[in-house]
Design a protein around this motif. Structure first.
Motif, PDB file in Angstrom:
ATOM      1  N   PHE A   1      -3.494   9.158  -2.807  1.00 40.84           N
ATOM      2  CA  PHE A   1      -2.344   9.002  -1.908  1.00 40.84           C
ATOM      3  C   PHE A   1      -2.809   8.750  -0.477  1.00 40.84           C
ATOM      4  O   PHE A   1      -2.389   7.787   0.165  1.00 40.84           O
ATOM      5  CB  PHE A   1      -1.475  10.254  -1.983  1.00 40.84           C
ATOM      6  CG  PHE A   1      -0.439  10.350  -0.896  1.00 40.84           C
ATOM      7  CD1 PHE A   1       0.715   9.594  -0.966  1.00 40.84           C
ATOM      8  CD2 PHE A   1      -0.649  11.167   0.209  1.00 40.84           C
ATOM      9  CE1 PHE A   1       1.665   9.675   0.041  1.00 40.84           C
ATOM     10  CE2 PHE A   1       0.298  11.244   1.210  1.00 40.84           C
ATOM     11  CZ  PHE A   1       1.455  10.492   1.131  1.00 40.84           C
ATOM     12  N   TYR A   2      -3.685   9.618   0.033  1.00 45.81           N
ATOM     13  CA  TYR A   2      -4.157   9.451   1.405  1.00 45.81           C
ATOM     14  C   TYR A   2      -5.020   8.200   1.551  1.00 45.81           C
ATOM     15  O   TYR A   2      -5.036   7.567   2.616  1.00 45.81           O
ATOM     16  CB  TYR A   2      -4.950  10.689   1.847  1.00 45.81           C
ATOM     17  CG  TYR A   2      -4.061  11.841   2.219  1.00 45.81           C
ATOM     18  CD1 TYR A   2      -3.337  11.837   3.411  1.00 45.81           C
ATOM     19  CD2 TYR A   2      -3.918  12.953   1.373  1.00 45.81           C
ATOM     20  CE1 TYR A   2      -2.526  12.903   3.754  1.00 45.81           C
ATOM     21  CE2 TYR A   2      -3.099  14.018   1.717  1.00 45.81           C
ATOM     22  CZ  TYR A   2      -2.407  13.995   2.912  1.00 45.81           C
ATOM     23  OH  TYR A   2      -1.606  15.033   3.261  1.00 45.81           O
ATOM     24  N   GLU A   3      -5.733   7.811   0.498  1.00 50.36           N
ATOM     25  CA  GLU A   3      -6.526   6.585   0.534  1.00 50.36           C
ATOM     26  C   GLU A   3      -5.612   5.372   0.752  1.00 50.36           C
ATOM     27  O   GLU A   3      -5.908   4.478   1.552  1.00 50.36           O
ATOM     28  CB  GLU A   3      -7.308   6.436  -0.777  1.00 50.36           C
ATOM     29  CG  GLU A   3      -8.295   5.284  -0.793  1.00 50.36           C
ATOM     30  CD  GLU A   3      -9.562   5.593  -0.038  1.00 50.36           C
ATOM     31  OE1 GLU A   3     -10.165   4.632   0.448  1.00 50.36           O
ATOM     32  OE2 GLU A   3      -9.926   6.778   0.077  1.00 50.36           O
ATOM     33  N   ASN A   4      -4.477   5.331   0.031  1.00 50.57           N
ATOM     34  CA  ASN A   4      -3.541   4.211   0.159  1.00 50.57           C
ATOM     35  C   ASN A   4      -2.838   4.229   1.516  1.00 50.57           C
ATOM     36  O   ASN A   4      -2.615   3.167   2.118  1.00 50.57           O
ATOM     37  CB  ASN A   4      -2.515   4.256  -0.974  1.00 50.57           C
ATOM     38  CG  ASN A   4      -3.052   3.684  -2.269  1.00 50.57           C
ATOM     39  OD1 ASN A   4      -3.141   2.476  -2.453  1.00 50.57           O
ATOM     40  ND2 ASN A   4      -3.439   4.554  -3.186  1.00 50.57           N
ATOM     41  N   ILE A   5      -2.474   5.415   2.011  1.00 48.37           N
ATOM     42  CA  ILE A   5      -1.855   5.495   3.339  1.00 48.37           C
ATOM     43  C   ILE A   5      -2.828   4.999   4.403  1.00 48.37           C
ATOM     44  O   ILE A   5      -2.473   4.221   5.296  1.00 48.37           O
ATOM     45  CB  ILE A   5      -1.434   6.952   3.642  1.00 48.37           C
ATOM     46  CG1 ILE A   5      -0.270   7.376   2.722  1.00 48.37           C
ATOM     47  CG2 ILE A   5      -1.032   7.109   5.098  1.00 48.37           C
ATOM     48  CD1 ILE A   5       1.037   6.721   3.018  1.00 48.37           C
TER      49      ILE A   5
ATOM     50  N   HIS B   1       0.839  -1.212   0.000  1.00 52.09           N
ATOM     51  CA  HIS B   1       0.000   0.000   0.000  1.00 52.09           C
ATOM     52  C   HIS B   1       0.869   1.256   0.000  1.00 52.09           C
ATOM     53  O   HIS B   1       0.551   2.241  -0.677  1.00 52.09           O
ATOM     54  CB  HIS B   1      -0.922  -0.002   1.211  1.00 52.09           C
ATOM     55  CG  HIS B   1      -2.069  -0.957   1.102  1.00 52.09           C
ATOM     56  ND1 HIS B   1      -3.144  -0.745   0.265  1.00 52.09           N
ATOM     57  CD2 HIS B   1      -2.311  -2.144   1.724  1.00 52.09           C
ATOM     58  CE1 HIS B   1      -3.997  -1.742   0.383  1.00 52.09           C
ATOM     59  NE2 HIS B   1      -3.522  -2.607   1.254  1.00 52.09           N
ATOM     60  N   LEU B   2       1.963   1.230   0.765  1.00 53.36           N
ATOM     61  CA  LEU B   2       2.831   2.400   0.798  1.00 53.36           C
ATOM     62  C   LEU B   2       3.522   2.621  -0.548  1.00 53.36           C
ATOM     63  O   LEU B   2       3.738   3.758  -0.968  1.00 53.36           O
ATOM     64  CB  LEU B   2       3.878   2.231   1.907  1.00 53.36           C
ATOM     65  CG  LEU B   2       3.344   2.254   3.348  1.00 53.36           C
ATOM     66  CD1 LEU B   2       4.472   2.049   4.336  1.00 53.36           C
ATOM     67  CD2 LEU B   2       2.616   3.560   3.638  1.00 53.36           C
ATOM     68  N   ALA B   3       3.866   1.501  -1.226  1.00 52.74           N
ATOM     69  CA  ALA B   3       4.461   1.647  -2.557  1.00 52.74           C
ATOM     70  C   ALA B   3       3.464   2.265  -3.527  1.00 52.74           C
ATOM     71  O   ALA B   3       3.807   3.126  -4.348  1.00 52.74           O
ATOM     72  CB  ALA B   3       4.919   0.280  -3.061  1.00 52.74           C
ATOM     73  N   SER B   4       2.187   1.837  -3.417  1.00 52.25           N
ATOM     74  CA  SER B   4       1.150   2.437  -4.259  1.00 52.25           C
ATOM     75  C   SER B   4       0.949   3.909  -3.908  1.00 52.25           C
ATOM     76  O   SER B   4       0.748   4.753  -4.782  1.00 52.25           O
ATOM     77  CB  SER B   4      -0.164   1.670  -4.097  1.00 52.25           C
ATOM     78  OG  SER B   4      -1.185   2.248  -4.863  1.00 52.25           O
TER      79      SER B   4
ATOM     80  N   CYS C   1      -5.402  11.206   7.915  1.00 54.64           N
ATOM     81  CA  CYS C   1      -5.565  10.527   6.617  1.00 54.64           C
ATOM     82  C   CYS C   1      -7.039  10.348   6.279  1.00 54.64           C
ATOM     83  O   CYS C   1      -7.453  10.522   5.126  1.00 54.64           O
ATOM     84  CB  CYS C   1      -4.873   9.167   6.644  1.00 54.64           C
ATOM     85  SG  CYS C   1      -3.080   9.252   6.640  1.00 54.64           S
ATOM     86  N   ASP C   2      -7.849   9.986   7.301  1.00 57.76           N
ATOM     87  CA  ASP C   2      -9.277   9.798   7.059  1.00 57.76           C
ATOM     88  C   ASP C   2      -9.921  11.100   6.607  1.00 57.76           C
ATOM     89  O   ASP C   2     -10.739  11.121   5.688  1.00 57.76           O
ATOM     90  CB  ASP C   2      -9.936   9.297   8.351  1.00 57.76           C
ATOM     91  CG  ASP C   2     -11.352   8.806   8.110  1.00 57.76           C
ATOM     92  OD1 ASP C   2     -11.701   8.590   6.925  1.00 57.76           O
ATOM     93  OD2 ASP C   2     -12.100   8.637   9.075  1.00 57.76           O
ATOM     94  N   MET C   3      -9.533  12.220   7.242  1.00 53.88           N
ATOM     95  CA  MET C   3     -10.105  13.514   6.878  1.00 53.88           C
ATOM     96  C   MET C   3      -9.593  13.970   5.521  1.00 53.88           C
ATOM     97  O   MET C   3     -10.331  14.560   4.737  1.00 53.88           O
ATOM     98  CB  MET C   3      -9.761  14.533   7.961  1.00 53.88           C
ATOM     99  CG  MET C   3     -10.383  15.915   7.754  1.00 53.88           C
ATOM    100  SD  MET C   3     -10.170  16.946   9.197  1.00 53.88           S
ATOM    101  CE  MET C   3      -8.392  17.026   9.293  1.00 53.88           C
ATOM    102  N   ALA C   4      -8.317  13.671   5.214  1.00 51.92           N
ATOM    103  CA  ALA C   4      -7.722  14.126   3.954  1.00 51.92           C
ATOM    104  C   ALA C   4      -8.327  13.423   2.749  1.00 51.92           C
ATOM    105  O   ALA C   4      -8.229  13.911   1.627  1.00 51.92           O
ATOM    106  CB  ALA C   4      -6.214  13.894   3.980  1.00 51.92           C
ATOM    107  N   ARG C   5      -8.985  12.271   2.968  1.00 55.35           N
ATOM    108  CA  ARG C   5      -9.642  11.601   1.841  1.00 55.35           C
ATOM    109  C   ARG C   5     -10.851  12.377   1.345  1.00 55.35           C
ATOM    110  O   ARG C   5     -11.326  12.160   0.232  1.00 55.35           O
ATOM    111  CB  ARG C   5     -10.089  10.187   2.241  1.00 55.35           C
ATOM    112  CG  ARG C   5      -8.929   9.249   2.554  1.00 55.35           C
ATOM    113  CD  ARG C   5      -9.397   7.841   2.772  1.00 55.35           C
ATOM    114  NE  ARG C   5     -10.333   7.728   3.877  1.00 55.35           N
ATOM    115  CZ  ARG C   5     -11.097   6.664   4.110  1.00 55.35           C
ATOM    116  NH1 ARG C   5     -11.045   5.637   3.297  1.00 55.35           N
ATOM    117  NH2 ARG C   5     -11.907   6.627   5.139  1.00 55.35           N
ATOM    118  N   TYR C   6     -11.379  13.278   2.179  1.00 56.92           N
ATOM    119  CA  TYR C   6     -12.598  14.006   1.812  1.00 56.92           C
ATOM    120  C   TYR C   6     -12.377  15.508   1.706  1.00 56.92           C
ATOM    121  O   TYR C   6     -13.154  16.190   1.028  1.00 56.92           O
ATOM    122  CB  TYR C   6     -13.699  13.735   2.851  1.00 56.92           C
ATOM    123  CG  TYR C   6     -13.988  12.280   3.045  1.00 56.92           C
ATOM    124  CD1 TYR C   6     -14.846  11.596   2.185  1.00 56.92           C
ATOM    125  CD2 TYR C   6     -13.389  11.564   4.076  1.00 56.92           C
ATOM    126  CE1 TYR C   6     -15.110  10.256   2.366  1.00 56.92           C
ATOM    127  CE2 TYR C   6     -13.647  10.210   4.259  1.00 56.92           C
ATOM    128  CZ  TYR C   6     -14.514   9.571   3.393  1.00 56.92           C
ATOM    129  OH  TYR C   6     -14.765   8.240   3.566  1.00 56.92           O
TER     130      TYR C   6
END
Length: 606
Positions: free
Chosen positions: A523-527, A507-510, A575-580
């Motif tokens: 990016f934040y979704e994969n993190i 996931h981090l590579a993606s 990360c959860d907030m950055a997805r939206y």
């Protein structure tokens, strides 16, 4: 200073005109019929400066708060008017008809009284009242008359309500979640701190047609509020049981009247204010999810819940071998249509099949998702003959009848003529390609060679005996390795924990690839998935059951440092907030390095 005194003189002149007006002292109630334990508001208003306000006894009611004082002033056509309001929040305790007596106040040495008001208290909730005004009114902005301007209990004047259209649903059934902001105070600014935890649901945002905030006035528990919808989601439960929708957390800056007044007469006249920060959290909501019934379920059911129709078509029924044929399946309806997987029709073995192309025409609104999905299969027949594409079976669970509905598409007879590129291969009853077998007769090599004595060649040599012994040794080694492998992989929990970092690394590579492509959302979704997936495997907690409390408890049980746990939880929230929504204060490269280092730290300590 001269300008200030000039303005103050004008205001004093307007005040003298105000004193000359007839003083009025009135009473109003938000409801005249209420239910037991229901809250309502009583307001006493005087249209001029007054002293010695005395409230009635409120016999038969419980006083929740009050008197809450608010002032207002307006100037129309050069005439200034002001008023002072004293409000009380009351709760009805017992059934019956009660009278709120007269309140008194003194204006210019004269005592004024309000009229008594009768309140009818019924059992349970009272019927909605019109009060000669609509209970809900669409507005472009908040109604300034609703702002109470008093701090009091902020949770009563400003709160977020997570409203769902149903609290009981089947697996896959759609429900609508709306986050509504209710306010009776002046909001200066707001900021989202944390979105709700929607683990256990497939979530789809309902996108507003524009970015304008639409306010309306609603009456809630006897009080009028400015209301707007912050966010709306369509949810589909993924498993049975009680699933909790976690709270949404927001930070607000609220403007309140200042507790102390300035000595400047100009500031005293207009009054001061303070901007105060409040953290608001919505109340969690529990959804009771029922499993789909087993009665009537057939093998063709793939999880469709709602109401659907299905049809199939081909672009031709006669063609030549090696020519393309398009086969389309169209699913139309309302429900969890976005979660439908591509069907798997049974095509003749002589047809070469390619993965389907999917075309969606789906609309998301407060009623759920509806529209159509079209799956287009490219088929290429490789031989001539007469073929049949069998009907496709499709089943869905109807929420109206609570039964399974079985549908079937039409079948098609396809006539394939012999193609030019078929290379004269004879077709026997539509069989597969005729295969060319290898020759089984070889020529004997005629040229001879020298005869080799024993011991001079490979036979009876050291290499010969080494290879002879290598087979048994290899067998014993394989047996020992097999026992070791079985021992180390028999415990599934330990295997998942051991492989957790490798899965997270993918996931981090993606995420790093998305970082290079400047795709912040992906990016934040994969993190986020990398961290949550790692913690799920490492701590042996189902992905759907992961939450902040369980993560913190499990890591503490494994003797991890408190600062590391808090840093991990903050990173997950960010990360959860950055997805939206966009985040500030930290770069994406810093976030990537932070997630990678935290996984390494946890691996070193566990």
């Amino acid at each position: 200073m001269k300008l200030k005194l000039y303005i103050l003189s004008l205001l004093l002149l307007c005040t003298n005109l105000l004193y000359a007006a007839d003083p009025k002292f009135t009473v109003s109630v938000s409801k005249t019929e209420v239910g037991t334990t229901e809250q309502f508001e009583v307001t006493f208003t005087v249209n001029t400066n007054a002293t010695n306000f005395t409230a009635p006894s409120f016999n038969g009611f419980l006083v929740v708060s009050g008197p809450n004082t608010s002032q207002s002033m307006s100037m129309i056509n050069g005439v200034t008017s002001s008023s002072v309001a004293f409000s009380f929040d009351l709760i009805a305790v017992k059934e019956g008809t009660y009278t709120i007596g007269a309140a008194t106040i003194v204006v210019n040495g004269k005592q004024l009284n309000t009229n008594p008001v009768k309140i009818k208290v019924v059992k349970g909730a009272a019927a909605p009242q019109n009060n000669n005004q609509p209970q809900t009114q669409a507005q472009n902005g908040p109604d300034p008359r609703i702002n109470s301007g008093r701090p009091g209990d902020i949770s009563k004047n400003l709160f977020i309500l997570a409203a769902v259209n149903k609290t009981s649903a089947y697996i896959g059934e759609q429900l609508t979640l709306s986050y509504r902001l209710y306010t009776r105070v002046a909001i200066v600014n707001n900021e989202l701190e944390k979105l709700s935890d929607l683990n256990g649901f497939y979530s789809q945002d309902i996108k507003a047609p524009d970015q304008t905030v639409h306010w309306r006035v609603e009456t809630y528990k006897g009080l009028k509020y400015n209301v707007t919808d912050i966010k709306q989601n369509i949810l589909s439960p993924e498993h049975a049981g009680d699933i909790t929708i976690g709270p949404m957390i927001m930070d607000f800056i609220v403007r309140e009247a200042a507790a102390s007044q300035s000595r400047d007469p100009f500031d005293q006249f207009f009054g001061g204010y303070n901007d105060v920060k409040y953290k608001i959290k919505s109340v969690p909501v529990v959804i009771h999810v029922k499993p789909l019934p087993e009665t009537g379920k057939q093998l063709g059911f793939s999880g469709a819940v709602g109401k659907f129709t299905i049809s199939a078509s081909v672009d031709k029924t006669e063609l030549k071998a090696n020519e393309p044929l398009n086969y389309k399946i169209k699913v139309t309806g309302s429900g969890n249509i976005k979660l439908l997987q591509a069907p798997s029709p049974n095509f003749p073995p002589d047809f070469e099949k390619y993965d389907p192309k999917t075309t969606d025409t789906i609309v998301d609104n407060e009623h759920g998702s509806s529209g159509s999905k079209i799956y287009t299969y490219l088929l290429i027949p490789r031989h001539g003959g007469n073929f049949t594409i069998e009907p496709l079976k499709f089943a869905y669970f109807d929420l109206n009848t609570h039964r399974y509905v079985n549908l079937q598409t039409a079948g098609f007879n396809i006539k394939v003529a012999k193609g030019v590129n078929e290379n004269n291969v004879t077709s026997f009853g539509n069989k597969q390609d005729v295969k060319l077998l290898n020759k089984d007769i070889r020529y004997i090599k005629s040229n001879g060679g020298d005869i080799i004595k024993n011991g001079e060649g490979f036979y009876d040599s050291g290499l010969y005996y080494f290879l002879l012994l290598f087979g048994p040794l290899l067998f014993v080694g394989a047996l020992i390795y097999g026992k070791w492998y079985e021992k180390n992989n028999s415990d599934i929990v330990k295997v998942k924990s051991r492989k957790a970092s490798k899965i997270a690394a993918k996931h981090l590579a993606s995420a790093q690839a998305q970082l290079s492509a400047n795709n912040s959302k992906a990016f934040y979704e994969n993190i986020f998935k990398g961290l949550y997936g790692y913690l799920s495997d490492k701590l042996n907690i189902a992905y759907a059951d992961l939450n902040r409390e369980k993560i913190a408890a499990e890591l503490k049980a494994r003797s991890l440092d408190e600062p590391l746990i808090n840093e991990l939880l903050d990173t997950l929230d960010l990360c959860d907030m950055a997805r939206y929504a966009p985040v500030t204060g930290i770069s994406e490269q810093q976030m990537f390095d932070k997630a990678k280092n935290m996984i390494n730290d946890i691996e070193n300590k566990i």
